[in-house]
Design a protein around this motif. Structure first.
Motif: not given
Length: 503
Positions: A417-423
């Motif tokens: 879920y790297k993209r979803e948690f990139d914040f």
């Protein structure tokens, strides 16, 4: 000593569980589980038949004639029971996690033998008293007090919402010590009350009309008892640490109660949707139905991972007092899944599902309190976020995805879920955001546990579906987290709130 001298069980756990499952299924068919579930409590003959199977032997050490307090066996029993009856499983869960395991780990050797014998031979039951009417989840503010008088501890106070009120033979009671100045100490003490003894009997002031879980009595209890020193649990450091160890271990075992229930909801839904004909085909062919069934399968899969992980980390030989993030994640997420699964079964079943005599309708009411007791889920999700944000600060990172790859509870799942948690995220944040963040963290932790189980041979197809189902939920949670508006309730809705004035 050999097994005969100790009267140890010699059958395998699979044989024990098969016998239990077959016997309970037969008993509930004969006694009509639908009718039993609509009545308060269970008839004595039904309780007797259940305890003749010695279900609680799974939580009693071998040296006292039990099966050895193995997490796998405890969860297996809870799961088998909850497939048939969620209240029965909770009854076992209360006995196991909130009485027998604390007794096995922290109890005085002088009293263990007699108590365990009563559980094995006479069908005794035990419960835990923490919650008080004025303090709820604020357990550390409890007013129940204990004072050493003439060689005995005098315990006085009021407790409520204890499962098995008026039914349990033994109680584990929390209280605070009254010091010489007449003030209550900051630490918490645990005492065992044996209701067989006149000085240790607890008066029930009121039985509550709980909306679900009819099988289990709840109520208001007045405590004014005297117990000998050996009835005090022996903490390894502080009573607070003992309480955290006990409650976290209990939360680690919630997936056992969830497992059988989730499988029953899934099985009932699958059968109904395949048999129910709508127009030219069955319900199973409808796209929205497929989504709901896939979600129920995902719940089953995630709970399976929780159970497997719990077996590795939550035995009484482990200190889980510091495992709050993991334990809270399991408890909160599995109970949310339980209630949603019951809601979906009722929706799929149509009108007939909305009856207390239907397993789904009953399941809605029986699963709902699981989201409240032993820490409401909103509180637990908040505590998860607090723990994570504190650790992020310690590791000096504000990128949430980066942090998740650094935490052993989430490292493997975080890559998926790297993209979803990139914040980035920096504390403090509002509680409503903390809850959304906690829900997301709980899901990543559980997928991390699922990847571990899949590496050991669990179904890759179920895992792949669950990963994508969780991805959808994470996307929605992150969107909610990032778009919360600071909407507040009005003190008064005002005199311009009656629509009839403007029609």
């Amino acid at each position: 000593m050999d097994a005969i001298a100790l009267n140890l069980p010699t059958d395998s756990f699979s044989d024990f569980l098969d016998r239990f499952t077959t016997s309970i299924s037969s008993l509930f068919q004969r006694e009509n589980i639908d009718q039993l579930s609509l009545s308060r409590g269970l008839p004595p003959n039904v309780w007797k038949e259940i305890f003749n199977l010695k279900p609680l032997s799974v939580a009693i050490p071998k040296e006292f004639g039990g099966r050895g307090v193995k997490v796998k066996e405890c969860l297996g029993l809870l799961s088998a029971a909850s497939y048939q009856s969620l209240p029965l499983s909770l009854t076992f869960g209360i006995n196991i996690a909130l009485f027998l395991e604390p007794l096995a780990k922290y109890g005085n050797q002088l009293i263990k033998g007699d108590i365990f014998k009563h559980f094995l031979d006479y069908g005794a039951m035990g419960g835990l008293m923490i919650t008080e009417p004025d303090y709820g989840s604020d357990a550390l503010s409890m007013r129940t007090q204990n004072e050493l008088e003439e060689g005995q501890y005098h315990i006085k106070g009021t407790k409520h919402w204890q499962g098995l009120t008026g039914l349990a033979n033994y109680w584990l009671i929390t209280s605070r010590n009254m010091n010489a100045d007449g003030n209550l100490g900051r630490d918490v003490d645990f005492f065992i009350a044996d209701t067989h003894q006149p000085d240790q009997n607890i008066e029930v002031l009121e039985y509550y009309d709980n909306a679900g879980l009819y099988m289990i009595p709840y109520g208001l209890n007045k405590i004014d008892i005297k117990v000998p020193p050996e009835n005090k649990l022996i903490s390894e450091s502080t009573g607070l640490k003992l309480m955290l160890d006990m409650l976290h271990r209990s939360r680690f075992q919630f997936p056992g109660m969830g497992m059988g229930f989730l499988k029953r909801m899934m099985d009932e839904a699958m059968t109904h949707c395949k048999e129910r004909i709508v127009g030219a085909s069955n319900l199973f062919a409808l796209d929205q139905v497929q989504f709901q069934l896939a979600k129920m399968q995902s719940f089953f899969t995630l709970c399976s991972a929780m159970c497997a992980k719990s077996c590795k980390v939550s035995g009484i030989d482990h200190d889980v007092s510091g495992s709050g993030v993991h334990a809270n994640s399991m408890k909160a997420l599995v109970t949310d899944m339980m209630h949603e699964s019951a809601q979906m079964l009722v929706q799929l079943s149509g009108g007939k599902g909305y009856r207390l005599s239907h397993i789904g309708g009953r399941g809605i009411m029986d699963s709902r309190p699981f989201q409240i007791f032993e820490g409401s889920n909103e509180m637990l999700y908040t505590q998860i976020s607090e723990g994570i944000l504190k650790d992020m600060k310690k590791k000096k990172t504000e990128n949430f995805g980066e942090y998740l790859t650094m935490n052993e509870l989430t490292a493997n799942a975080a890559k998926i879920y790297k993209r979803e948690f990139d914040f980035t995220i920096a504390s403090p944040i509002s509680q409503r955001k903390m809850i959304d963040l906690g829900k997301a963290v709980a899901r990543v932790i559980t997928v991390n546990d699922l990847l571990e189980l899949t590496n050991e041979g669990f179904s890759q197809e179920l895992t792949d579906n669950s990963i994508e189902m969780v991805r959808q939920e994470i996307v929605m949670l992150v969107a909610s987290l990032q778009h919360h508006k600071d909407i507040k309730a009005l003190d008064e809705i005002g005199d311009k709130s009656d629509w009839m004035m403007f029609a």
